[in-house]
Enzyme design. Sequence first.
Site, PDB file in Angstrom:
ATOM      1  CE1 TYR A   1       0.711   0.684   4.543  1.00 44.40           C
ATOM      2  CE2 TYR A   1       0.092  -1.628   4.431  1.00 44.40           C
ATOM      3  CZ  TYR A   1       0.656  -0.571   5.115  1.00 44.40           C
ATOM      4  OH  TYR A   1       1.168  -0.764   6.374  1.00 44.40           O
TER       5      TYR A   1
ATOM      6  CG  ASP B   1       2.997  -4.918  21.292  1.00 46.13           C
ATOM      7  OD1 ASP B   1       1.789  -5.072  21.025  1.00 46.13           O
ATOM      8  OD2 ASP B   1       3.862  -4.726  20.419  1.00 46.13           O
TER       9      ASP B   1
END
Length: 441
Positions: free
Chosen positions: A222, A299
């Site tokens: 992209y 995370d």
Amino acid sequence: MSPATPPTEGRPDVLIVGGGIGGLSTAFALAREGLRIRVLERAPEFGEVGAGLQIAPNCTRILDEYGLLDEAKELGVVPENMVMRDALDSRELVRLDLGDLERRYGFPYMVIHRSDLHGLFLRACREAGVDLVTDQTVVDYENTDGGARITLADGRTEEAPLVIAADGLRSVARQKLIGDDVVSSDYVAYRAAVPIEQVRDNGIAEKDVTVYVGPRCHFVQYALRGGDMFNQVAVFQSPKALAGQEDWGTPDELDAAFEGTCETVGKGIPLMWRDRWWQMMDRDPIDTWVHGRIVLLGDAAHPPLQYMAQGAIMAIEDGWVLARHVSRLRAEDAAPSAVDWDAALAAYEAVRVEHCRRILTTARAWGELWHLDGTERLQRNAIMRGVDPAEYAFTDWVYGPTALFPDEEPPMFRPVPLTSARIEESEAAAPDAALAGGTAR
């Protein structure tokens, strides 16, 4: 709500360990509540390594609330479609109109360079008065009466009513509080962001997010930075990892993994950065993120595999949810620091644990689906070609408004069994190499 500008002198209300996207976005969210925030970053300066990020409507909604969405859109790209193709024959499997997606959820699906999003939050934190400190390596955590304490590598300590560990996949806090290990997927990711002119003749779709799924590999493309750059991610299963070797995911494995893929993928592989690669790890979901006044976030709490493109988003959501509960639980005339932290943390954990467990487990399953081979690959392709793009049951559970309470969490979608697929006879009779036809390298 207009961001407050809290003072930075003296003891902070909240210490945040880790200056990545999760740490900075949470710092900004809490600073908007008038709290004094200090962020401790291990590195000599704040920054992010990597390339592109996909930001779904559940996150652009939050960026809009923060007053940051317009700048984010200027820095990134709002693509037109999300397209999945078979990596061998390049055949289109499913196409999602992202304009329709925006109309359904009220906010865009966008892509942005990781460093641009990080920089956006860094500037926002500075303007909000967050105390940003670098060269701070935290080696220990402990609870105190009415708060928590961190110990730095040089022996100094700092205290606050709340300590947030946003210190990533290999979190020191997680190791101390939970003691579990990271889980290797045996897959590795290579990345590259190159000038768009360098790839315009490679058969790319500049206005789409395209994912090529193949046996034990996939390839993502992209545009970034207003369309001036083009992002590519190559992911594959490492034979060296499966064999138990320590040095795995090396460039020779990259080239071997994508032999036989279609022309567009084949032209992209030589452009990948070969001096660094990312071994793909996650952790098993856990139910307890709050340990007294020490809380895991991002995370450190829920590191996912990348297949759902929700890792950074979940961290941003974490901070937004915590800040909303801080606001909700504080009396209207109370001082900013008068927070019922125990109640706020309980509410945060009550809603975020289950949502992030869903993302972690679905990401693992999605990765398995992408990388199927043989008959299962053909079954997957047949099912995807039959999906109605307007059937939003597959996205409502994740792209809708971020839940603040467990009863706001929407139901999950129903998986479609592979065995329900009807495979075309011509495909079932052809080996993978023949399926690639004239488009394979």
